[in-house]
Scaffold this motif. Structure first.
Motif, PDB file in Angstrom:
ATOM      1  N   LEU A 132       0.884  -1.223   0.052  1.00 34.49           N
ATOM      2  CA  LEU A 132      -0.124   0.030  -0.112  1.00 34.49           C
ATOM      3  C   LEU A 132       0.823   1.389   0.014  1.00 34.49           C
ATOM      4  N   TYR A 133       2.030   1.098   0.532  1.00 38.65           N
ATOM      5  CA  TYR A 133       2.976   2.254   0.675  1.00 38.65           C
ATOM      6  C   TYR A 133       4.097   2.245  -0.157  1.00 38.65           C
TER       7      TYR A 133
ATOM      8  N   ALA B   5       8.904   6.827  -4.079  1.00 33.52           N
ATOM      9  CA  ALA B   5       8.980   8.289  -4.319  1.00 33.52           C
ATOM     10  C   ALA B   5      10.344   8.775  -3.845  1.00 33.52           C
ATOM     11  N   LYS B   6      10.604   8.311  -2.743  1.00 30.80           N
ATOM     12  CA  LYS B   6      12.065   8.780  -1.929  1.00 30.80           C
ATOM     13  C   LYS B   6      13.176   8.006  -1.880  1.00 30.80           C
ATOM     14  N   LYS B   7      13.040   7.068  -3.150  1.00 32.27           N
ATOM     15  CA  LYS B   7      14.118   5.994  -3.650  1.00 32.27           C
ATOM     16  C   LYS B   7      14.471   5.366  -2.441  1.00 32.27           C
ATOM     17  N   ILE B   8      13.514   4.760  -1.236  1.00 33.51           N
ATOM     18  CA  ILE B   8      13.803   3.970  -0.272  1.00 33.51           C
ATOM     19  C   ILE B   8      13.982   2.353  -0.581  1.00 33.51           C
TER      20      ILE B   8
ATOM     21  N   ALA C 286       7.905   4.847   9.200  1.00 27.35           N
ATOM     22  CA  ALA C 286       9.017   4.531   8.861  1.00 27.35           C
ATOM     23  C   ALA C 286       9.290   5.481   7.355  1.00 27.35           C
ATOM     24  N   CYS C 287       8.423   5.299   6.652  1.00 23.55           N
ATOM     25  CA  CYS C 287       8.478   6.072   5.668  1.00 23.55           C
ATOM     26  C   CYS C 287       8.693   7.490   5.537  1.00 23.55           C
TER      27      CYS C 287
ATOM     28  N   HIS D 100      17.045   7.851  -0.232  1.00 21.25           N
ATOM     29  CA  HIS D 100      18.095   6.738  -0.796  1.00 21.25           C
ATOM     30  C   HIS D 100      18.381   5.880   0.454  1.00 21.25           C
ATOM     31  N   GLY D 101      17.320   5.798   1.661  1.00 15.46           N
ATOM     32  CA  GLY D 101      17.810   5.131   2.837  1.00 15.46           C
ATOM     33  C   GLY D 101      17.299   3.573   2.533  1.00 15.46           C
TER      34      GLY D 101
END
Length: 354
Positions: A220-221, A227-230, A261-262, A268-269
């Protein structure tokens, strides 16, 4: 009230003492006296006069001994009964203090018998009342703190608009709308927290596959992580047993953890989820890189209204209730929550019994 209870308990002992005296009296009259008469006849002694003298002497001794025994019994019973009732008197005094709002009062426990167990249960009740009272006071303070800033902002701009100091521009109304929406979200957070703390009463337990729910919530996330390249890693290892839990409540708890967490993982985390099978349940561990995080914050992140940003800015986070809701929901299932920090990575975990 003390004296009434004490004298009632003493009065209970009196019939027993009287009954014992009566039994001794009758035993002397019908058994000892007959034996004495038979003994006199055996040795050819007339028992007529001596028999009556014997009875009179024995009755006199019994009366004197009974009076002395009665006095000693009442005195001893008074002392012992008062000592037994002392914890009850203390608990009555503590109850009076608690009823007046002093939730710090506790009963002293000096025994492990029924009275001692009653004192332990009473102290547990007082502990719970004190916790509830502290939560109520904390809630009032936190609510006032959280509502003060947006309400002050809205009030200032509305007064400025009314006085003509601030022009009725579109930007102004947009800002007011955002503040009102924040207030609405805050009220919704309060509602969710209240329902979470009362979740134990409304749980609908069923057998659920916890790893499957975790993967579903992460999907879902997925776009937020991308979008944050995680980087997202899910590792559940071997086969895990199912747990008995309320599906909707667990999904809500998982959603809060993953969303949190997101939000706090930098670009890039890394975000990783793994599971451990325990003897009495399952432990799920969520790990994500987190900058500017202090080790001492790990023990506080489940507290309501707590944020890692010391500025308490709501622009970079929520109201600080998300993980408090997680804690309430997991503990309602009989589980546990916790967190620790290790070299730039925050680990948040919860466990549920099988």
């Amino acid at each position: 009230m003390k004296s009434r209870l004490l004298w009632k308990l003493l009065a209970i002992n009196l019939p027993v003492i009287v009954l014992v005296i009566l039994v001794v009296w009758l035993s002397i009259d019908f058994l000892a006296a007959d034996y004495f008469t038979a003994l006199m006849r055996k040795y050819n002694i007339s028992p007529t006069v001596i028999h009556q003298m014997f009875l009179d002497a024995v009755h006199r001794y019994i009366v004197n001994a009974s009076i002395l025994a009665m006095i000693m019994a009442v005195a001893l019973s008074f002392f012992l009964t008062r000592r037994v009732l002392r914890p009850l008197y203390a608990m009555a005094e503590v109850s009076r203090k608690v009823s007046l709002g002093d939730f710090t009062a506790r009963a002293d426990i000096s025994s492990k018998d029924e009275v001692g167990q009653f004192g332990m249960m009473f102290n547990q009740m007082a502990d719970n009342l004190e916790k509830i009272e502290n939560l109520r006071k904390t809630m009032l303070v936190d609510v006032a703190h959280e509502l003060r800033t947006p309400l002050t902002t809205v009030r200032g701009y509305l007064e400025g608009l009314a006085d003509g100091v601030i022009p009725p521009a579109k930007e102004t109304f947009t800002m007011l709308k955002d503040e009102i929406l924040r207030l609405a979200h805050l009220v919704q957070d309060f509602h969710q927290l209240t329902r979470a703390e009362a979740a134990k009463v409304y749980l609908r337990r069923e057998e659920i596959d916890l790893p499957h729910l975790v993967e579903r919530v992460i999907k879902l996330y997925r776009h937020d992580f991308e979008a944050k390249k995680i980087g997202v890693t899910v590792d559940f290892g071997g086969e895990l047993r199912a747990v008995q839990a309320d599906r909707d409540k667990i999904v809500q708890a998982l959603g809060n953890i993953v969303q949190n967490a997101c939000r706090y993982t930098p670009e890039h985390g890394e975000f990783r989820v793994r599971a451990e099978q325990r003897k009495n349940g399952i432990k799920i561990i969520f790990s994500n890189t987190c900058k500017d995080f202090q080790k001492e914050d790990a023990g506080l992140i489940f507290e309501r209204f707590y944020r890692t940003e010391k500025s308490r800015s709501r622009e970079s986070g929520g109201a600080g209730i998300g993980l408090a809701i997680v804690k309430a929901l997991i503990e309602a299932h009989g589980g546990e929550v916790g967190a620790w920090h290790d070299e730039g990575v925050i680990h948040v975990w919860f466990s549920l019994p099988s």
